[in-house]
Design an enzyme around this catalytic site. Structure first.
Site, PDB file in Angstrom:
ATOM      1  N   LYS A  26       0.982  -1.274   0.041  1.00  0.00           N
ATOM      2  CA  LYS A  26       0.053  -0.088  -0.018  1.00  0.00           C
ATOM      3  C   LYS A  26       0.886   1.161  -0.105  1.00  0.00           C
ATOM      4  O   LYS A  26       2.189   1.224   0.537  1.00  0.00           O
ATOM      5  CB  LYS A  26      -0.931   0.069   1.321  1.00  0.00           C
ATOM      6  CG  LYS A  26      -1.871  -0.806   1.397  1.00  0.00           C
ATOM      7  CD  LYS A  26      -3.042  -0.809   2.636  1.00  0.00           C
ATOM      8  CE  LYS A  26      -4.110  -1.724   2.506  1.00  0.00           C
ATOM      9  NZ  LYS A  26      -5.224  -1.423   1.563  1.00  0.00           N
ATOM     10  N   ARG A  34     -10.378 -11.220   1.753  1.00  0.00           N
ATOM     11  CA  ARG A  34     -11.521 -12.320   1.146  1.00  0.00           C
ATOM     12  C   ARG A  34     -10.644 -13.507   1.256  1.00  0.00           C
ATOM     13  O   ARG A  34     -11.437 -14.383   1.226  1.00  0.00           O
ATOM     14  CB  ARG A  34     -11.896 -11.642  -0.384  1.00  0.00           C
ATOM     15  CG  ARG A  34     -10.719 -11.531  -1.180  1.00  0.00           C
ATOM     16  CD  ARG A  34     -10.821 -10.652  -2.405  1.00  0.00           C
ATOM     17  NE  ARG A  34     -10.803  -9.134  -2.264  1.00  0.00           N
ATOM     18  CZ  ARG A  34     -11.324  -8.393  -3.274  1.00  0.00           C
ATOM     19  NH1 ARG A  34     -11.673  -8.933  -4.385  1.00  0.00           N
ATOM     20  NH2 ARG A  34     -11.630  -7.430  -3.082  1.00  0.00           N
TER      21      ARG A  34
HETATM   22  N1  BES Z   1      -8.294  -3.391   3.913  1.00  0.00           N
HETATM   23  C1  BES Z   1      -8.383  -2.906   2.539  1.00  0.00           C
HETATM   24  C2  BES Z   1      -9.707  -2.200   2.404  1.00  0.00           C
HETATM   25  C3  BES Z   1      -9.849  -0.886   2.942  1.00  0.00           C
HETATM   26  C4  BES Z   1      -9.178   0.069   2.553  1.00  0.00           C
HETATM   27  C5  BES Z   1     -10.759  -0.730   3.751  1.00  0.00           C
HETATM   28  C6  BES Z   1      -9.520   1.264   3.041  1.00  0.00           C
HETATM   29  C7  BES Z   1     -11.163   0.607   4.327  1.00  0.00           C
HETATM   30  C8  BES Z   1     -10.430   1.540   3.983  1.00  0.00           C
HETATM   31  C9  BES Z   1      -8.453  -4.186   1.806  1.00  0.00           C
HETATM   32  O1  BES Z   1      -7.611  -5.277   2.286  1.00  0.00           O
HETATM   33  C10 BES Z   1      -7.840  -3.936   0.431  1.00  0.00           C
HETATM   34  O2  BES Z   1      -6.653  -3.439   0.534  1.00  0.00           O
HETATM   35  N2  BES Z   1      -8.512  -4.073  -0.400  1.00  0.00           N
HETATM   36  C11 BES Z   1      -8.400  -3.631  -1.942  1.00  0.00           C
HETATM   37  C12 BES Z   1      -8.582  -4.677  -2.592  1.00  0.00           C
HETATM   38  C13 BES Z   1      -8.118  -4.749  -4.160  1.00  0.00           C
HETATM   39  C14 BES Z   1      -6.632  -4.813  -4.155  1.00  0.00           C
HETATM   40  C15 BES Z   1      -8.736  -5.431  -5.043  1.00  0.00           C
HETATM   41  C16 BES Z   1      -9.087  -2.211  -2.058  1.00  0.00           C
HETATM   42  O3  BES Z   1      -9.867  -2.038  -1.717  1.00  0.00           O
HETATM   43  O4  BES Z   1      -8.172  -1.401  -2.547  1.00  0.00           O
HETATM   44 ZN    ZN Z   2      -5.542  -5.233   1.851  1.00  0.00          ZN
END
Ligand code: BES
Ligand code: ZN
Ligand code: ZN
Length: 460
Positions: A238, A312
């Site tokens: 990230k 997921r």
């Molecule tokens: N924990 C995050 C989702 C999240 C981000 C929740 C910011 C609340 C605020 C999750 O694990 C994630 O990073 N999801 C990605 C998925 C993508 C890589 C397909 C997302 O939502 O960008």
């Molecule tokens: Zn994530």
């Protein structure tokens, strides 16, 4: 520790006088000249939610005026404990049991602060328990919401998977629930391969927390919560801004622990199971890679399009385990996608279910409890966005659109036998402060879900 400040003993409380906004002018004409000129001199605007202190002859506070607009709800008086001078107060109006209970809950939550690392010297005003309030329900709700907020607020350095397990054990222990935890390499032995893959790069071992409580023949209610104690994104790392809040990525786990606490505390006649895959999505030499293909508990193969779509993966194995015993109601809660936040913002729980009757009940209780949800579709025609050339499914939707929906569709692949399933994609955090809801961890959906489970399965 519960910030339970509702007084019950006979004291000499200052009255909080409730005046309807529409009725204020009429009410004012009946007041003493002293109070009339006081209210006048303050330039007081009688707008719903506003309060004004009324002086007594000796210059002390004689009473508080609260201007009311609309129906009572849990947050109506939640600002008062922090804005009124310290002392004991009582609301004088007549309430239904629900209103009285809600007011006491909101008042108590208005004293919440996360003060583990910074002392909070604030003194709060105390409320006499309003007549007719269900004291047990107040304590139960305040305790659960406090637990959820505290867990979410704890930094990842102090709440890794082992500490989350300890927190779960404390909840289970309080109600003599059975707990079985599968830790580290045992995840492979007991077939939770994706929980292992996501969590294996962290110093704190990944684990599956499994709590079972209640009569084995009662209706089966199973709660599954995403327990990512820190989400760095893994190798598809990230950005700094995206990572900053990721201690809250165990918000789903905290939420289901809070809800489980309420269910067990109320001794609801259900067979409750709580499954929490608890991991840190870390980076190390043994981290799982983009392009890896994992074989899930259910047997489906999953291509890793992005290691940041880790929630997921761990939920899929936990949901598959939950599904094996055909629960009557299967609920999962997760801080699953940024896309859900784009869709409904930070203050509404995105809700996914194919069960219309279940959603109707959720919507009803969401409204009654002021615990907001909004339904998004499990839109089957988007399933192709998860297609993989070499595996049964990809963990990251292609194209970047509808990310909350494709995440829901991914989870759906692992739920087959449950009679009814609902997935909540939540923020678990207040990004702004509102009465009773300071910035920080928040318990989304638990008040609505407790009411629903109580209505469906509780003793009538
Ligand atoms: N924990 C995050 C989702 C999240 C981000 C929740 C910011 C609340 C605020 C999750 O694990 C994630 O990073 N999801 C990605 C998925 C993508 C890589 C397909 C997302 O939502 O960008
Ligand atoms: Zn994530
Ligand atoms: Zn995550």
């Amino acid at each position: 520790m519960i910030p339970f400040v509702v007084a019950t003993s006979k004291t000499d409380p200052k009255p909080i006088i409730i005046v309807e906004e529409s009725n204020f002018d009429e009410w004012l004409t009946a007041q003493s000249d002293l109070h009339k000129s006081w209210i006048d001199s303050r330039g007081f605007e009688a707008i719903g939610g506003k309060t004004l202190l009324l002086p007594g002859a000796a210059g002390d506070i004689e009473a508080v005026i609260y201007v009311k607009d609309g129906d009572w709800n849990v947050w109506s008086l939640a600002d008062l404990p922090s804005t009124l001078p310290k002392g004991i107060y009582a609301v004088t109006a007549e309430f239904t049991e629900k209103e009285a209970t809600d007011i006491a809950i909101g008042w108590s939550l208005g004293t919440y602060s996360f003060d583990r690392y910074k002392k909070n010297d604030k003194k709060y005003a105390t409320l006499m328990l309003p007549k007719g309030a269900d004291k047990d329900m107040v304590a139960r709700t305040v305790k659960a919401v406090t637990l959820v907020r505290d867990l979410v607020n704890l930094p990842a350095g102090d709440l890794g998977p082992a500490a989350l397990e300890a927190a779960a054990s404390q909840v289970a222990g309080e109600f003599e629930a059975e707990q079985g935890n599968i830790v580290g390499e045992d995840l492979l032995t007991y077939h939770f391969p994706m929980v292992h893959a996501v969590g294996r790069a962290a110093a704190d071992a990944p684990r599956l927390i499994d709590i079972i409580w209640g009569d084995k023949d009662a209706p089966k209610v199973t709660l599954v919560g995403k327990g990512v104690c820190f989400d760095s994104g893994g190798l598809d790392i990230k950005s700094a801004a995206g990572m900053l809040m990721m201690k809250k990525d165990m918000g789903g786990a905290a939420t289901v622990l809070g809800l489980a606490h309420m269910i067990m505390d109320a001794n609801l006649p259900v067979r409750l199971r709580v499954l929490i895959p608890a991991v840190e999505n870390a980076i190390s030499g043994n981290a799982f890679h983009p392009g890896d293909i994992l074989t899930s508990r259910k047997g489906k193969t999953v291509e890793i399009g992005n290691t940041d779509a880790e929630g997921r993966l761990i939920l899929a194995d936990a949901l598959a385990a939950a599904d094996e015993e055909k629960p009557d109601l299967l609920i999962d809660v997760a801080t699953l996608t940024g896309a859900a936040r784009v869709a409904v913002g930070t203050e509404i729980a995105a809700t996914f279910t194919d069960d219309d009757a279940l959603f109707a009940d959720i919507a009803k209780h969401s409204e009654l409890e002021k615990d907001p949800v909004w339904r998004l579709p499990l839109w089957g025609e988007y399933r192709h966005l998860l297609d993989s050339k070499f595996a049964d499914i990809n963990n990251a939707g292609s194209g970047g659109y509808g990310g909350a929906i494709t995440a829901g569709l991914f989870l759906k692949e692992f739920v087959e036998k449950a009679k009814s399933w609902v997935h909540f994609d939540i923020m678990a955090y207040n990004v702004r402060s509102r009465p009773g809801r300071p910035v920080g961890g928040e318990a989304f959906t638990i008040r609505a879900l407790f009411a629903l489970i109580n209505e469906r399965y509780g003793k009538s």
